[in-house]
Design a protein around this motif. Structure first.
Motif, mmCIF file in Angstrom:
data_model
loop_
_atom_site.group_PDB
_atom_site.id
_atom_site.type_symbol
_atom_site.label_atom_id
_atom_site.label_comp_id
_atom_site.label_asym_id
_atom_site.label_seq_id
_atom_site.Cartn_x
_atom_site.Cartn_y
_atom_site.Cartn_z
ATOM 1 N N LYS A 20 -55.063 -10.001 2.210
ATOM 2 C CA LYS A 20 -54.300 -10.486 3.363
ATOM 3 C C LYS A 20 -53.044 -11.229 2.905
ATOM 4 N N LYS A 21 -53.183 -12.042 1.856
ATOM 5 C CA LYS A 21 -52.041 -12.780 1.309
ATOM 6 C C LYS A 21 -50.966 -11.811 0.812
ATOM 7 N N PHE A 22 -51.392 -10.785 0.064
ATOM 8 C CA PHE A 22 -50.447 -9.789 -0.436
ATOM 9 C C PHE A 22 -49.752 -9.068 0.716
ATOM 10 N N LYS A 23 -50.511 -8.665 1.709
ATOM 11 C CA LYS A 23 -49.939 -7.943 2.852
ATOM 12 C C LYS A 23 -48.898 -8.798 3.560
ATOM 13 N N GLU A 24 -49.207 -10.061 3.801
ATOM 14 C CA GLU A 24 -48.257 -10.967 4.449
ATOM 15 C C GLU A 24 -47.010 -11.166 3.590
ATOM 16 N N ALA A 25 -47.205 -11.334 2.287
ATOM 17 C CA ALA A 25 -46.076 -11.589 1.391
ATOM 18 C C ALA A 25 -45.163 -10.376 1.271
ATOM 19 N N MET A 26 -45.723 -9.180 1.304
ATOM 20 C CA MET A 26 -44.937 -7.966 1.110
ATOM 21 C C MET A 26 -44.310 -7.450 2.402
ATOM 22 N N THR A 27 -44.764 -7.932 3.557
ATOM 23 C CA THR A 27 -44.183 -7.509 4.821
ATOM 24 C C THR A 27 -42.722 -7.931 4.874
ATOM 25 N N GLY A 28 -41.867 -6.983 5.155
ATOM 26 C CA GLY A 28 -40.436 -7.273 5.228
ATOM 27 C C GLY A 28 -39.731 -7.261 3.891
ATOM 28 N N SER A 29 -40.461 -6.949 2.813
ATOM 29 C CA SER A 29 -39.829 -6.937 1.491
ATOM 30 C C SER A 29 -38.998 -5.676 1.272
ATOM 31 N N GLY A 30 -39.207 -4.670 2.117
ATOM 32 C CA GLY A 30 -38.492 -3.416 1.934
ATOM 33 C C GLY A 30 -39.109 -2.539 0.869
ATOM 34 N N GLU A 31 -40.148 -3.034 0.254
ATOM 35 C CA GLU A 31 -40.825 -2.288 -0.809
ATOM 36 C C GLU A 31 -42.049 -1.598 -0.221
ATOM 37 N N GLN A 42 -66.377 -0.927 -8.806
ATOM 38 C CA GLN A 42 -66.397 -2.347 -9.140
ATOM 39 C C GLN A 42 -66.148 -3.185 -7.896
ATOM 40 N N TYR A 43 -66.852 -4.294 -7.812
ATOM 41 C CA TYR A 43 -66.723 -5.196 -6.673
ATOM 42 C C TYR A 43 -65.521 -6.116 -6.812
ATOM 43 N N ASN A 44 -65.111 -6.665 -5.671
ATOM 44 C CA ASN A 44 -64.122 -7.748 -5.611
ATOM 45 C C ASN A 44 -62.758 -7.370 -6.177
ATOM 46 N N ARG A 45 -62.346 -6.118 -5.972
ATOM 47 C CA ARG A 45 -61.046 -5.684 -6.492
ATOM 48 C C ARG A 45 -60.034 -5.512 -5.367
ATOM 49 N N VAL A 46 -58.816 -5.933 -5.647
ATOM 50 C CA VAL A 46 -57.676 -5.704 -4.771
ATOM 51 C C VAL A 46 -56.632 -4.983 -5.614
ATOM 52 N N ILE A 47 -56.095 -3.904 -5.074
ATOM 53 C CA ILE A 47 -55.097 -3.117 -5.801
ATOM 54 C C ILE A 47 -53.859 -2.962 -4.933
ATOM 55 N N MET A 48 -52.717 -3.319 -5.487
ATOM 56 C CA MET A 48 -51.428 -3.076 -4.823
ATOM 57 C C MET A 48 -50.836 -1.822 -5.451
ATOM 58 N N ALA A 77 -43.935 -18.829 -0.794
ATOM 59 C CA ALA A 77 -44.719 -19.668 0.120
ATOM 60 C C ALA A 77 -45.959 -18.914 0.600
ATOM 61 N N ALA A 78 -45.793 -17.632 0.909
ATOM 62 C CA ALA A 78 -46.926 -16.825 1.375
ATOM 63 C C ALA A 78 -47.968 -16.636 0.272
ATOM 64 N N MET A 79 -47.534 -16.625 -0.975
ATOM 65 C CA MET A 79 -48.440 -16.385 -2.103
ATOM 66 C C MET A 79 -49.009 -17.671 -2.701
ATOM 67 N N ALA A 80 -48.680 -18.808 -2.159
ATOM 68 C CA ALA A 80 -49.157 -20.087 -2.702
ATOM 69 C C ALA A 80 -50.676 -20.078 -2.853
ATOM 70 N N GLY A 81 -51.145 -20.416 -4.041
ATOM 71 C CA GLY A 81 -52.574 -20.516 -4.310
ATOM 72 C C GLY A 81 -53.271 -19.212 -4.673
ATOM 73 N N TYR A 82 -52.531 -18.114 -4.769
ATOM 74 C CA TYR A 82 -53.199 -16.838 -5.048
ATOM 75 C C TYR A 82 -53.846 -16.800 -6.431
ATOM 76 N N GLN A 83 -53.314 -17.555 -7.386
ATOM 77 C CA GLN A 83 -53.882 -17.556 -8.738
ATOM 78 C C GLN A 83 -55.319 -18.060 -8.755
ATOM 79 N N ASP A 84 -55.682 -18.871 -7.793
ATOM 80 C CA ASP A 84 -57.036 -19.416 -7.735
ATOM 81 C C ASP A 84 -58.044 -18.429 -7.161
ATOM 82 N N MET A 85 -57.573 -17.286 -6.655
ATOM 83 C CA MET A 85 -58.454 -16.328 -5.996
ATOM 84 C C MET A 85 -58.956 -15.208 -6.894
ATOM 85 N N TYR A 86 -58.372 -15.053 -8.069
ATOM 86 C CA TYR A 86 -58.808 -13.943 -8.919
ATOM 87 C C TYR A 86 -59.167 -14.415 -10.322
#
Length: 97
Positions: A20-31, A42-48, A77-86
């Motif tokens: 969800k954090k990645f989706k919010e951060a990338m919205t409007g990025s044009g990428e 494998q469990y608990n994986r997120v892939i961009m 700002a949208a990605m704040a704290g993401y390092q603690d999630m993986y």
């Protein structure tokens, strides 16, 4: 054409939060980015997943992340704290045939 997979192995209970954090951060990025979470394997994986014309285009894309723009400030700002999630991560680059 190349396809880049940014793979994150999350702490239990954090994969959907990180996606969800990645989706919010990338919205409007044009990428054009696709966010995936595991259903099997494998469990608990997120892939961009993103695509670029070639490696030069991929490298050029990184330049915008170095710029001190309003868009980058919003993304940070949208990605704040993401390092603690993986726990760990990796990057895979594939050539599309």
């Amino acid at each position: 054409m190349i396809q880049v997979h940014e793979i994150f192995v999350c702490k239990p209970g954090n994969a959907s939060k990180l996606a969800k954090k990645f989706k919010e951060a990338m919205t409007g990025s044009g990428e054009p980015v696709t966010i995936l979470t595991d259903m099997t394997g494998q469990y608990n994986r997120v892939i961009m997943v993103s695509q670029y014309e070639n490696l030069s285009a991929y490298e050029k894309n990184w330049e915008k992340y170095k710029a001190d723009t309003e868009a980058m400030k919003k993304m940070e700002a949208a990605m704040a704290g993401y390092q603690d999630m993986y726990l760990t991560g990796s990057r895979e680059i594939y050539q599309i045939w």
